[in-house]
Design an enzyme around this catalytic site. Structure first.
Site, PDB file in Angstrom:
ATOM      1  N   SER A 186      47.777 -17.980  14.681  1.00 30.97           N
ATOM      2  CA  SER A 186      46.588 -18.583  13.910  1.00 30.97           C
ATOM      3  C   SER A 186      46.802 -19.546  13.070  1.00 30.97           C
ATOM      4  O   SER A 186      46.019 -20.254  12.434  1.00 30.97           O
ATOM      5  CB  SER A 186      45.697 -17.383  13.322  1.00 30.97           C
ATOM      6  OG  SER A 186      46.652 -16.812  12.590  1.00 30.97           O
ATOM      7  N   HIS A 214      42.986 -15.116  19.048  1.00 30.07           N
ATOM      8  CA  HIS A 214      42.552 -16.695  19.100  1.00 30.07           C
ATOM      9  C   HIS A 214      42.519 -17.447  20.339  1.00 30.07           C
ATOM     10  O   HIS A 214      42.416 -18.552  20.494  1.00 30.07           O
ATOM     11  CB  HIS A 214      43.523 -17.539  17.933  1.00 30.07           C
ATOM     12  CG  HIS A 214      43.141 -17.196  16.567  1.00 30.07           C
ATOM     13  ND1 HIS A 214      42.161 -17.756  15.893  1.00 30.07           N
ATOM     14  CD2 HIS A 214      43.604 -16.133  15.791  1.00 30.07           C
ATOM     15  CE1 HIS A 214      42.111 -17.305  14.802  1.00 30.07           C
ATOM     16  NE2 HIS A 214      42.922 -16.173  14.647  1.00 30.07           N
ATOM     17  N   LYS A 244      35.749 -13.405  17.269  1.00 34.69           N
ATOM     18  CA  LYS A 244      36.082 -14.692  17.041  1.00 34.69           C
ATOM     19  C   LYS A 244      35.345 -15.636  17.973  1.00 34.69           C
ATOM     20  O   LYS A 244      34.027 -15.830  17.839  1.00 34.69           O
ATOM     21  CB  LYS A 244      37.572 -15.141  17.141  1.00 34.69           C
ATOM     22  CG  LYS A 244      38.224 -14.302  15.822  1.00 34.69           C
ATOM     23  CD  LYS A 244      39.661 -14.454  15.885  1.00 34.69           C
ATOM     24  CE  LYS A 244      40.154 -13.786  14.532  1.00 34.69           C
ATOM     25  NZ  LYS A 244      41.463 -13.151  14.567  1.00 34.69           N
TER      26      LYS A 244
HETATM   27  C1  PLP Z   1      41.785 -12.099  13.834  1.00 32.31           C
HETATM   28  C2  PLP Z   1      42.758 -11.243  14.641  1.00 32.31           C
HETATM   29  C3  PLP Z   1      42.698  -9.814  14.747  1.00 32.31           C
HETATM   30  C4  PLP Z   1      41.525  -8.981  14.060  1.00 32.31           C
HETATM   31  O1  PLP Z   1      40.501  -9.213  14.875  1.00 32.31           O
HETATM   32  P1  PLP Z   1      39.261  -8.603  14.225  1.00 32.31           P
HETATM   33  O2  PLP Z   1      38.074  -8.318  15.722  1.00 32.31           O
HETATM   34  O3  PLP Z   1      38.372  -9.445  13.440  1.00 32.31           O
HETATM   35  O4  PLP Z   1      39.316  -7.299  13.600  1.00 32.31           O
HETATM   36  C5  PLP Z   1      43.604  -8.989  15.430  1.00 32.31           C
HETATM   37  N1  PLP Z   1      44.647  -9.780  15.901  1.00 32.31           N
HETATM   38  C6  PLP Z   1      44.825 -11.172  15.800  1.00 32.31           C
HETATM   39  C7  PLP Z   1      45.991 -11.622  16.579  1.00 32.31           C
HETATM   40  C8  PLP Z   1      43.970 -11.813  15.151  1.00 32.31           C
HETATM   41  O5  PLP Z   1      44.028 -12.977  14.996  1.00 32.31           O
END
Ligand code: PLP
Length: 399
Positions: A186, A214, A244
Site C-alpha cells: 500500500s 489493495h 476498500k
Molecule cells: C487495509 C488492509 C487490511 C485491513 O482491512 P479492513 O477491512 O480495513 O480491516 C488488511 N490487510 C491489508 C493488506 C490492508 O491493506
C-alpha cells in the site's frame, strides 16, 4: 480512584509523541467520503481514501442496504455459529467464491479480522511463517497470534525468500511452513511477485497466503492480484477486504472448501464476534454484482490514475515505482513532506503525508489515491495545486 501508573504512562508517552511531531490529530468529515470531502466547513478534493471505485457512496449500494435494513433489521443478533447466519450471508459468500474463482469463501467483520482469524487457525507453535518485511500490520499481528516462528524476508526479494524457505525446510525444525504476502503493497503501490512466490512455495511445500486488500476490485478484472497472474488454483488462501474497492466494510477468505469448513469451526473472530450486519452484507452483494456486470469503474479508475501520474511527472515530481493506482509523490525529508501536505490541504486538496517510520527515512511522500469517482476537472485542480505548492516550497531546493 484512577491509576496513577496509567496517568503517568499516558502523559509521558503522549507528550513524547507531540514533541516529535508524531501525534496524529484526526480530521473529521462532515458528510460522505466521496471524491470531495468537507472538513471544518471547507470542500476539498479527496486524494486519501481507499474508495477506489467510488462505491462507498454509490446509490445502488445505498438502496440495497436500505432494503435489507427494512427486511432484516440493523443487527445480525448473534455470532455466525449460533444463529447470526442469514440467507444473505450465505449469498455473499457464494458470490465471493465465484468472484475469486475458488470453491468457497467465508466473510469476517473486517479485513483486519481475517488475518486475526485465518493465520492462527492454520499455523501453530512449531510451524514457521515466511513473511515479507513490508506486510500490513494486521498480517504481522495475525502471525504473532499464531505462535508460529516468524521469518521475515526482504521486500519482494525472491533470492532471500528462497534461501530462507530452503533453510527452514532443511532444518527439520518446523512442521508446516507458510509464505505470506500482501498482493499490492500500500505504500509504494508495487505488486507482489506472485508467480515466483508460487514456484518457490511449490518447491519447498509452503502454504501460500495472499492478502489482496489493495488488489481486489483493482487488478485482474476486479478479482485481484492472484487472478491477474492466472494463479487462482495455486494460492491456498486469498484474503480480500470489503472495505476498500468494494466500498463498505468487512473481509473474506477464499480458498478450497475444506479450508473454509475448517475456518468456520476454528477461527475465533467467526466464533466469538457478531456477524456482519445484514445491510452491510446487502451493500457488498450489490457491489459484487456491479463489478461482475461491467468493467467501467475499473477502466475509469486506471484512466484517472494514469492522468494524475502523467500530470505529476510533467510537474517534475518523482512518483516512485507504483504499478497500481496508488500514486506516491516522493518529497523526501520528513518535515518538508509534512509541510507540503499541509499546504496542499490549505489549497483545497486533501492528501496525507506518509513519513518515517512508515516508509524509509528521507523517502517521505504524499500518497495520492485517485478513484473512479474523480472527474478530470477535480484532477486538474489537484495538479494545479501541486504545481503552486511545488513552486512555493520546493523551488530552489533540490528535490
Ligand atoms: C487495509 C488492509 C487490511 C485491513 O482491512 P479492513 O477491512 O480495513 O480491516 C488488511 N490487510 C491489508 C493488506 C490492508 O491493506
Amino acid at each position: 480512584m484512577s491509576s496513577t501508573a496509567l496517568a503517568a504512562f499516558l502523559s509521558r508517552n503522549l507528550a513524547e509523541l507531540k514533541q516529535n511531531g508524531l501525534y496524529n490529530e484526526i480530521d473529521v468529515l462532515e458528510g460522505a467520503n466521496g471524491p470531495t470531502i468537507r472538513i471544518r466547513g471547507r470542500e476539498l478534493v479527496n486524494m486519501s481514501s481507499n474508495n477506489y471505485l467510488g462505491l462507498a457512496g454509490d446509490p445502488r449500494l445505498v438502496r440495497a442496504a436500505a432494503e435489507a435494513l427494512e427486511r432484516y433489521g440493523v443487527g445480525a443478533g448473534a455470532v455466525r455459529t449460533i444463529n447470526g447466519t442469514m440467507d444473505i450471508h450465505a449469498e455473499l459468500e457464494e458470490k465471493l467464491a465465484a468472484f475469486k474463482g475458488t470453491e468457497a469463501a467465508i466473510s469476517y467483520q473486517s479485513g483486519f479480522n481475517c488475518n486475526m482469524a485465518a493465520i492462527s487457525a492454520i499455523m501453530d507453535d512449531g510451524d514457521a511463517i515466511l513473511s515479507d518485511e513490508l506486510n500490513h500490520a494486521s498480517i504481522i499481528d495475525g502471525c504473532r497470534l499464531s505462535r508460529a516462528k516468524i521469518i521475515r524476508f526482504r521486500h519482494s526479494d525472491m533470492e532471500d525468500l528462497e534461501r530462507k524457505a530452503q533453510e527452514a525446510r532443511n532444518s527439520g525444525a518446523y512442521g508446516k511452513l507458510m509464505v505470506i504476502t500482501d498482493g499490492v503493497f500500500s505504500m509504494d503501490g508495487d505488486i507482489a511477485k506472485l508467480p515466483d512466490i508460487v514456484e518457490i512455495a511449490e518447491r519447498y511445500d509452503l502454504i501460500t497466503y495472499v492478502d489482496d486488500a489493495h488488489g481486489s476490485g483493482v487488478l485482474g478484472r476486479g478479482a485481484g492480484t492472484v487472478k491477474h497472474f492466472g494463479l487462482s488454483d495455486r494460492v491456498d488462501l486469498q484474503i480480500g477486504t470489503l472495505s476498500k474497492a468494494i466500498g463498505v466494510v468487512g473481509g473474506y477468505v477464499a480458498g478450497r472448501k475444506d479450508l473454509i469448513d475448517w475456518l468456520k469451526v476454528r477461527s475465533r473472530p467467526f466464533l466469538f464476534s457478531t456477524a456482519l450486519p445484514p445491510s452491510i452484507v446487502a451493500a457488498c452483494i450489490a457491489a459484487l454484482d456491479i463489478l461482475q456486470s461491467s468493467e467501467d469503474l475499473q477502466r475509469k479508475l486506471w484512466h484517472n490514475a494514469a492522468y494524475l501520474r502523467q500530470g505529476l511527472i510533467k510537474l517534475g515530481f518523482d512518483t516512485g515505482s507504483s504499478e497500481t493506482p496508488i500514486t506516491p509523490c516522493i518529497i523526501g525529508e520528513e518535515k518538508l513532506t509534512q509541510r507540503f501536505s499541509q499546504a496542499l490541504i490549505e489549497e483545497g486538496v486533501y492528501a496525507k503525508a506518509i513519513v518515517f517510520p512508515t516508509v524509509p527515512k528521507g523517502k517521505g511522500r504524499i500518497r495520492n489515491m485517485p478513484t473512479a469517482a474523480h472527474t478530470e476537472e477535480m484532477l486538474d485542480r489537484v495538479l494545479s495545486v501541486y504545481g503552486r505548492v511545488r513552486s512555493k516550497l520546493l523551488d530552489g531546493t533540490p528535490s
